[in-house]
Write a protein that holds these residues in place. Structure first.
Motif, PDB file in Angstrom:
ATOM      1  N   LYS A   1     -28.860 -21.705 168.097  1.00 26.39           N
ATOM      2  CA  LYS A   1     -29.772 -22.357 169.041  1.00 26.39           C
ATOM      3  C   LYS A   1     -29.602 -21.767 170.441  1.00 26.39           C
ATOM      4  O   LYS A   1     -30.584 -21.483 171.126  1.00 26.39           O
ATOM      5  N   LYS A   2     -28.376 -21.544 170.852  1.00 19.90           N
ATOM      6  CA  LYS A   2     -28.108 -20.969 172.175  1.00 19.90           C
ATOM      7  C   LYS A   2     -28.695 -19.562 172.268  1.00 19.90           C
ATOM      8  O   LYS A   2     -29.302 -19.188 173.270  1.00 19.90           O
ATOM      9  N   PHE A   3     -28.545 -18.762 171.201  1.00 24.34           N
ATOM     10  CA  PHE A   3     -29.122 -17.415 171.166  1.00 24.34           C
ATOM     11  C   PHE A   3     -30.644 -17.492 171.323  1.00 24.34           C
ATOM     12  O   PHE A   3     -31.234 -16.755 172.100  1.00 24.34           O
ATOM     13  N   VAL A   4     -31.270 -18.401 170.587  1.00 24.72           N
ATOM     14  CA  VAL A   4     -32.728 -18.570 170.654  1.00 24.72           C
ATOM     15  C   VAL A   4     -33.161 -18.942 172.075  1.00 24.72           C
ATOM     16  O   VAL A   4     -34.072 -18.329 172.635  1.00 24.72           O
ATOM     17  N   GLU A   5     -32.504 -19.926 172.640  1.00 28.90           N
ATOM     18  CA  GLU A   5     -32.891 -20.414 173.970  1.00 28.90           C
ATOM     19  C   GLU A   5     -32.650 -19.373 175.062  1.00 28.90           C
ATOM     20  O   GLU A   5     -33.506 -19.155 175.920  1.00 28.90           O
ATOM     21  N   GLU A   6     -31.500 -18.693 175.021  1.00 23.94           N
ATOM     22  CA  GLU A   6     -31.183 -17.731 176.072  1.00 23.94           C
ATOM     23  C   GLU A   6     -32.014 -16.450 175.979  1.00 23.94           C
ATOM     24  O   GLU A   6     -32.115 -15.709 176.948  1.00 23.94           O
ATOM     25  N   ASN A   7     -32.606 -16.200 174.817  1.00 24.44           N
ATOM     26  CA  ASN A   7     -33.475 -15.036 174.656  1.00 24.44           C
ATOM     27  C   ASN A   7     -34.949 -15.421 174.583  1.00 24.44           C
ATOM     28  O   ASN A   7     -35.801 -14.576 174.303  1.00 24.44           O
ATOM     29  N   SER A   8     -35.228 -16.687 174.834  1.00 24.41           N
ATOM     30  CA  SER A   8     -36.603 -17.210 174.868  1.00 24.41           C
ATOM     31  C   SER A   8     -37.401 -16.803 173.630  1.00 24.41           C
ATOM     32  O   SER A   8     -38.551 -16.375 173.728  1.00 24.41           O
ATOM     33  N   LEU A   9     -36.786 -16.935 172.446  1.00 30.62           N
ATOM     34  CA  LEU A   9     -37.473 -16.570 171.212  1.00 30.62           C
ATOM     35  C   LEU A   9     -38.605 -17.540 170.922  1.00 30.62           C
ATOM     36  O   LEU A   9     -38.473 -18.744 171.114  1.00 30.62           O
ATOM     37  N   LYS A  10     -39.701 -16.991 170.458  1.00 31.93           N
ATOM     38  CA  LYS A  10     -40.881 -17.768 170.096  1.00 31.93           C
ATOM     39  C   LYS A  10     -41.185 -17.556 168.623  1.00 31.93           C
ATOM     40  O   LYS A  10     -40.722 -16.603 167.998  1.00 31.93           O
ATOM     41  N   GLU A  11     -42.024 -18.417 168.084  1.00 36.08           N
ATOM     42  CA  GLU A  11     -42.389 -18.347 166.674  1.00 36.08           C
ATOM     43  C   GLU A  11     -43.004 -17.001 166.303  1.00 36.08           C
ATOM     44  O   GLU A  11     -42.804 -16.505 165.200  1.00 36.08           O
ATOM     45  N   SER A  12     -43.711 -16.363 167.209  1.00 36.26           N
ATOM     46  CA  SER A  12     -44.370 -15.089 166.904  1.00 36.26           C
ATOM     47  C   SER A  12     -43.444 -13.880 167.028  1.00 36.26           C
ATOM     48  O   SER A  12     -43.818 -12.776 166.639  1.00 36.26           O
ATOM     49  N   ASP A  13     -42.229 -14.060 167.538  1.00 35.22           N
ATOM     50  CA  ASP A  13     -41.302 -12.942 167.705  1.00 35.22           C
ATOM     51  C   ASP A  13     -40.687 -12.522 166.372  1.00 35.22           C
ATOM     52  O   ASP A  13     -40.623 -13.303 165.426  1.00 35.22           O
ATOM     53  N   VAL A  14     -40.224 -11.281 166.331  1.00 32.13           N
ATOM     54  CA  VAL A  14     -39.565 -10.741 165.143  1.00 32.13           C
ATOM     55  C   VAL A  14     -38.197 -10.218 165.561  1.00 32.13           C
ATOM     56  O   VAL A  14     -38.080  -9.507 166.552  1.00 32.13           O
ATOM     57  N   CYS A  15     -37.164 -10.584 164.791  1.00 30.37           N
ATOM     58  CA  CYS A  15     -35.811 -10.086 165.056  1.00 30.37           C
ATOM     59  C   CYS A  15     -35.388  -9.172 163.913  1.00 30.37           C
ATOM     60  O   CYS A  15     -35.609  -9.483 162.747  1.00 30.37           O
ATOM     61  N   LEU A  16     -34.780  -8.058 164.272  1.00 30.48           N
ATOM     62  CA  LEU A  16     -34.213  -7.129 163.301  1.00 30.48           C
ATOM     63  C   LEU A  16     -32.702  -7.165 163.491  1.00 30.48           C
ATOM     64  O   LEU A  16     -32.194  -6.857 164.568  1.00 30.48           O
ATOM     65  N   PHE A  17     -31.971  -7.566 162.449  1.00 34.68           N
ATOM     66  CA  PHE A  17     -30.526  -7.669 162.483  1.00 34.68           C
ATOM     67  C   PHE A  17     -29.934  -6.461 161.787  1.00 34.68           C
ATOM     68  O   PHE A  17     -30.245  -6.199 160.635  1.00 34.68           O
ATOM     69  N   THR A  18     -29.048  -5.735 162.488  1.00 32.41           N
ATOM     70  CA  THR A  18     -28.390  -4.572 161.916  1.00 32.41           C
ATOM     71  C   THR A  18     -26.884  -4.804 161.923  1.00 32.41           C
ATOM     72  O   THR A  18     -26.301  -5.091 162.974  1.00 32.41           O
ATOM     73  N   LEU A  19     -26.275  -4.674 160.761  1.00 32.49           N
ATOM     74  CA  LEU A  19     -24.830  -4.829 160.645  1.00 32.49           C
ATOM     75  C   LEU A  19     -24.157  -3.661 161.353  1.00 32.49           C
ATOM     76  O   LEU A  19     -24.406  -2.508 161.038  1.00 32.49           O
TER      77      LEU A  19
END
Length: 138
Positions: free
Chosen positions: A59-77
């Motif tokens: 939740k903190k990551f979402v809020e501090e990066n102002s993520l919205k429903e239309s955004d896309v995140c790519l997670f790389t190990l």
């Protein structure tokens, strides 16, 4: 991002195929890295290993990066140890630019289920991952 990822329950579900390859203990510490900052989260396996979710810290990551429903995140190990997993996160902001933006969103989200029941049971095809286990978004 689905609505539940960025509001309400802030429930970030992790694909089962990725979980099987990279998950070692419950909970697993996960450090998210974005633009030189980091957020500590926990990854839990749910329902006998059928799914996983980022919890504490998401939740903190979402809020501090102002993520919205239309955004896309790519997670790389980037790093995996017995104690934690490090993920580099790229955030793609989708802005309205007519039909081309809608086409891009469709391409970016083709493997993301839209209904919560699908999300719990979705098995991603092998072509959705590269040889290093990164989730591919075309």
């Amino acid at each position: 991002m689905q609505r539940s990822c960025v509001s309400g329950s802030f429930n970030m579900t992790i694909p089962i195929d990725w979980l099987k390859t990279n998950f070692s203990e419950n909970p697993q510490k996960v450090i998210l890295h974005h633009e030189g900052r980091e957020w500590k989260t926990n990854l839990y396996s749910r329902r006998e290993g059928r799914a996983g979710a980022l919890t504490v810290g998401w939740k903190k990551f979402v809020e501090e990066n102002s993520l919205k429903e239309s955004d896309v995140c790519l997670f790389t190990l980037t790093t995996k140890t017995t104690n934690s997993i490090d993920l580099e996160v790229l955030i793609f902001r989708i802005i309205e630019e007519g039909a081309s933006a809608a086409k891009e969103v469709d391409s970016l989200t083709k493997y993301i289920p839209t209904h919560p029941k699908q999300q719990r049971t979705m098995r991603y095809p092998s072509e959705a991952f590269d040889e290093e286990g990164n989730f591919i978004i075309e």
